[in-house]
Write a protein that holds these residues in place. Structure first.
Motif, mmCIF file in Angstrom:
data_model
loop_
_atom_site.group_PDB
_atom_site.id
_atom_site.type_symbol
_atom_site.label_atom_id
_atom_site.label_comp_id
_atom_site.label_asym_id
_atom_site.label_seq_id
_atom_site.Cartn_x
_atom_site.Cartn_y
_atom_site.Cartn_z
ATOM 1 N N LEU A 1 0.820 -1.212 0.000
ATOM 2 C CA LEU A 1 0.000 0.000 0.000
ATOM 3 C C LEU A 1 0.853 1.262 0.000
ATOM 4 N N VAL A 2 1.995 1.232 0.673
ATOM 5 C CA VAL A 2 2.899 2.388 0.646
ATOM 6 C C VAL A 2 3.416 2.613 -0.768
ATOM 7 N N LEU A 3 3.777 1.539 -1.468
ATOM 8 C CA LEU A 3 4.263 1.678 -2.841
ATOM 9 C C LEU A 3 3.160 2.159 -3.781
ATOM 10 N N LEU A 4 1.956 1.618 -3.612
ATOM 11 C CA LEU A 4 0.849 2.005 -4.483
ATOM 12 C C LEU A 4 0.425 3.455 -4.277
ATOM 13 N N THR A 5 0.575 3.958 -3.046
ATOM 14 C CA THR A 5 0.171 5.350 -2.745
ATOM 15 C C THR A 5 1.350 6.316 -2.781
ATOM 16 N N LEU A 6 2.502 5.847 -3.313
ATOM 17 C CA LEU A 6 3.702 6.689 -3.415
ATOM 18 C C LEU A 6 4.141 7.224 -2.059
ATOM 19 N N GLY A 7 3.974 6.432 -1.016
ATOM 20 C CA GLY A 7 4.463 6.786 0.304
ATOM 21 C C GLY A 7 3.444 7.403 1.236
ATOM 22 N N PHE A 8 2.278 7.789 0.737
ATOM 23 C CA PHE A 8 1.311 8.495 1.578
ATOM 24 C C PHE A 8 0.585 7.565 2.558
ATOM 25 N N TYR A 9 0.726 6.259 2.364
ATOM 26 C CA TYR A 9 0.130 5.329 3.340
ATOM 27 C C TYR A 9 1.076 5.062 4.508
ATOM 28 N N ARG A 10 2.282 5.613 4.464
ATOM 29 C CA ARG A 10 3.284 5.323 5.474
ATOM 30 C C ARG A 10 2.803 5.613 6.905
ATOM 31 N N PRO A 11 2.136 6.723 7.215
ATOM 32 C CA PRO A 11 1.666 6.945 8.583
ATOM 33 C C PRO A 11 0.703 5.870 9.066
ATOM 34 N N TYR A 12 -0.202 5.425 8.197
ATOM 35 C CA TYR A 12 -1.152 4.382 8.582
ATOM 36 C C TYR A 12 -0.422 3.057 8.836
ATOM 37 N N ALA A 13 0.586 2.758 7.998
ATOM 38 C CA ALA A 13 1.367 1.542 8.194
ATOM 39 C C ALA A 13 2.127 1.591 9.515
ATOM 40 N N ARG A 14 2.710 2.730 9.811
ATOM 41 C CA ARG A 14 3.499 2.855 11.043
ATOM 42 C C ARG A 14 2.624 2.675 12.282
ATOM 43 N N VAL A 15 1.460 3.269 12.270
ATOM 44 C CA VAL A 15 0.579 3.169 13.433
ATOM 45 C C VAL A 15 0.074 1.746 13.601
ATOM 46 N N SER A 16 -0.309 1.083 12.518
ATOM 47 C CA SER A 16 -0.845 -0.272 12.627
ATOM 48 C C SER A 16 0.213 -1.246 13.137
ATOM 49 N N GLU A 17 1.461 -1.122 12.658
ATOM 50 C CA GLU A 17 2.521 -2.009 13.121
ATOM 51 C C GLU A 17 2.888 -1.716 14.571
ATOM 52 N N TYR A 18 2.950 -0.448 14.921
ATOM 53 C CA TYR A 18 3.277 -0.070 16.293
ATOM 54 C C TYR A 18 2.206 -0.571 17.264
ATOM 55 N N ARG A 19 0.944 -0.411 16.869
ATOM 56 C CA ARG A 19 -0.146 -0.857 17.734
ATOM 57 C C ARG A 19 -0.087 -2.371 17.954
ATOM 58 N N MET A 20 0.166 -3.137 16.888
ATOM 59 C CA MET A 20 0.206 -4.588 17.034
ATOM 60 C C MET A 20 1.349 -5.005 17.952
ATOM 61 N N ARG A 21 2.524 -4.394 17.812
ATOM 62 C CA ARG A 21 3.637 -4.745 18.687
ATOM 63 C C ARG A 21 3.354 -4.338 20.126
ATOM 64 N N LEU A 22 2.929 -3.108 20.329
ATOM 65 C CA LEU A 22 2.743 -2.594 21.683
ATOM 66 C C LEU A 22 1.677 -3.373 22.443
ATOM 67 N N GLU A 23 0.546 -3.591 21.816
ATOM 68 C CA GLU A 23 -0.575 -4.208 22.519
ATOM 69 C C GLU A 23 -0.409 -5.717 22.687
ATOM 70 N N SER A 24 0.691 -6.269 22.173
ATOM 71 C CA SER A 24 0.985 -7.680 22.436
ATOM 72 C C SER A 24 1.759 -7.866 23.739
ATOM 73 N N VAL A 25 2.177 -6.769 24.377
ATOM 74 C CA VAL A 25 2.999 -6.832 25.588
ATOM 75 C C VAL A 25 2.127 -6.579 26.812
ATOM 76 N N THR A 26 2.332 -7.391 27.844
ATOM 77 C CA THR A 26 1.651 -7.220 29.128
ATOM 78 C C THR A 26 2.693 -7.065 30.223
ATOM 79 N N LEU A 27 2.493 -6.085 31.081
ATOM 80 C CA LEU A 27 3.379 -5.827 32.210
ATOM 81 C C LEU A 27 2.782 -6.454 33.467
ATOM 82 N N TYR A 28 3.569 -7.279 34.170
ATOM 83 C CA TYR A 28 3.155 -7.891 35.422
ATOM 84 C C TYR A 28 3.954 -7.249 36.554
#
Length: 419
Positions: free
Chosen positions: A358-385
């Motif tokens: 999607l970043v390639l197809l949109t010439l880079g304009f999808y980059r913010p959406y990609a960054r947020v989705s990847e960050y959210r998936m990594r972050l919300e997979s972690v639990t602090l005990y």
């Protein structure tokens, strides 16, 4: 995979977690649309100012991700001083400018000295950056200190100095792979530039280079965790070097599998490439028409670069996800806290591939959406005990905090808070 106990005694006689241990899944409250507005403003201002706005852009990005990252229901706070970020940016620009001027004016000795000085300063720059990241983050008044001494930072960087001779090994192997042949071969004579010695040297150089890169990765993460201080508590680490080697080797194997799959596909499609290009260029044969040949080579170069990016994407995403999962499942903060990561590696790899397309197809304009989705998936997979509950522990740590030095352990071990 269950978290490891924090002490040797606990390992010999494991016991169930205390009843007052509380679990706090990490949360991200931001949205891709909100970050797109931050990103587009940063991009436009960086373009208008020819990159001078970069420190301000990095600070705005960090503030957005930090403020929307919740640890035990409390947001992180980015407190990095803009002056320090600007001075660091200016220093890097001056060093690059000095190198370019020396190179243009033909001062080879100056260029060599600058490169050697830069190599010697790499560990110092890394250590300074990590200390700044720790100091620039705050959570509930708690700060974490990166207590590594410069001697320890340089000791952890020893594989860096091994890479220089390894490059000579690689160059020697390449030279032996394609030796110069002063006499032209006869038409019926079979020729080859590959020699057993050259192939062996090249393979040895590649293997040793990869092992050095893995060792640097392991040493840096190990130092970041073990030399982190949270009040009176110290970070602990339960990984060994071979754990990292296994992840990297699996990543290399996945990359080779992607390359072989593409090669098999290209054998079928290559024969049709020139026909398609000939139709695009007015049915001229790209193999004989000069202009068509130039355009053909340009298209092949661009397509080749994109293919390299796409073919390496699954392996890079797998390594990033597996390493993230491995590290966060094996670290903790003394006997106070530990982490558990449940990142789905297959889903993360598919998300990365989709985002890249999607970043390639949109010439880079999808980059913010990609960054947020990847960050959210990594972050919300972690639990602090937290043992004893977060309120009790935070109060104790605030009282024990020495001089308010350091900052919260956040993106130092793979949690990319700056995006």
């Amino acid at each position: 995979m269950h978290p490891h106990p924090a002490s040797g005694a606990a390992e010999s006689a494991p016991s169930p977690a205390p009843r007052d241990t509380e679990a706090y899944p990490l949360e991200f409250t931001g949205s891709a649309g909100a970050y797109f507005r931050v990103w587009i403003v940063n991009l436009l201002l960086c373009c208008v100012t020819v990159g001078i706005y970069t420190p301000w852009a990095r600070r705005r990005t960090a503030q957005y991700f930090y403020s929307n990252t919740l640890v035990a229901h409390s947001p992180l706070e980015f407190t990095g001083r803009l002056r320090s970020m600007v001075l660091g940016f200016v220093l890097v620009l001056l060093l690059l400018l000095a190198r370019d001027i020396a190179s243009i004016t033909g001062q080879k000795l100056v260029v060599t000295l600058l490169l050697l000085a830069a190599a010697a300063l790499v560990p110092w720059a890394w250590g300074s950056a990590m200390r700044f990241r720790f100091r620039a983050t705050r959570w509930r008044g708690l700060r974490l200190q990166f207590a590594a001494r410069w001697r320890e930072v340089y000791r952890a960087s020893w594989p860096l100095w091994m890479l220089v001779p390894l490059w000579w090994v690689l160059l020697l192997g390449l030279k032996w792979l394609a030796p110069e042949m002063p006499n032209a071969p006869e038409p019926n004579e079979k020729t080859t530039g590959v020699t057993p010695a050259g192939g062996a040297w090249l393979l040895l150089g590649l293997v040793l280079t990869l092992l050095c890169i893995i060792r640097i990765d392991y040493n840096c993460k190990n130092l970041l965790v073990c030399k982190a201080r949270w009040g009176a508590e110290q970070g602990h680490w339960k990984l060994v070097y071979m754990d990292f080697v296994k992840v990297w080797l699996a990543s290399v194997a996945l990359f080779m599998l992607c390359v072989l799959g593409f090669w098999a596909l290209s054998v079928v499609l290559t024969g049709q490439l020139f026909g398609v290009l000939a139709w695009l260029f007015g049915r001229a044969d790209p193999r004989t028409d000069p202009m068509s040949l130039v355009l053909t080579m340009l298209i092949i170069y661009i397509v080749g670069a994109l293919l390299a990016l796409l073919l390496s994407a699954p392996a890079r995403a797998y390594r990033e996800a597996r390493m993230f999962q491995l590290v966060w499942n094996h670290i903790g903060i003394g006997q106070v806290a530990r982490f558990k990561c449940r990142l789905a590696i297959g889903r993360y790899v598919l998300l990365r591939i989709r985002n890249l397309l999607l970043v390639l197809l949109t010439l880079g304009f999808y980059r913010p959406y990609a960054r947020v989705s990847e960050y959210r998936m990594r972050l919300e997979s972690v639990t602090l005990y937290v043992n004893g509950g977060v309120e009790q522990v935070v109060g104790a740590m605030v009282r024990q905090q020495p001089g308010g030095l350091g900052d919260a352990l956040a993106d130092a071990v793979g949690l990319d808070l700056i995006g």
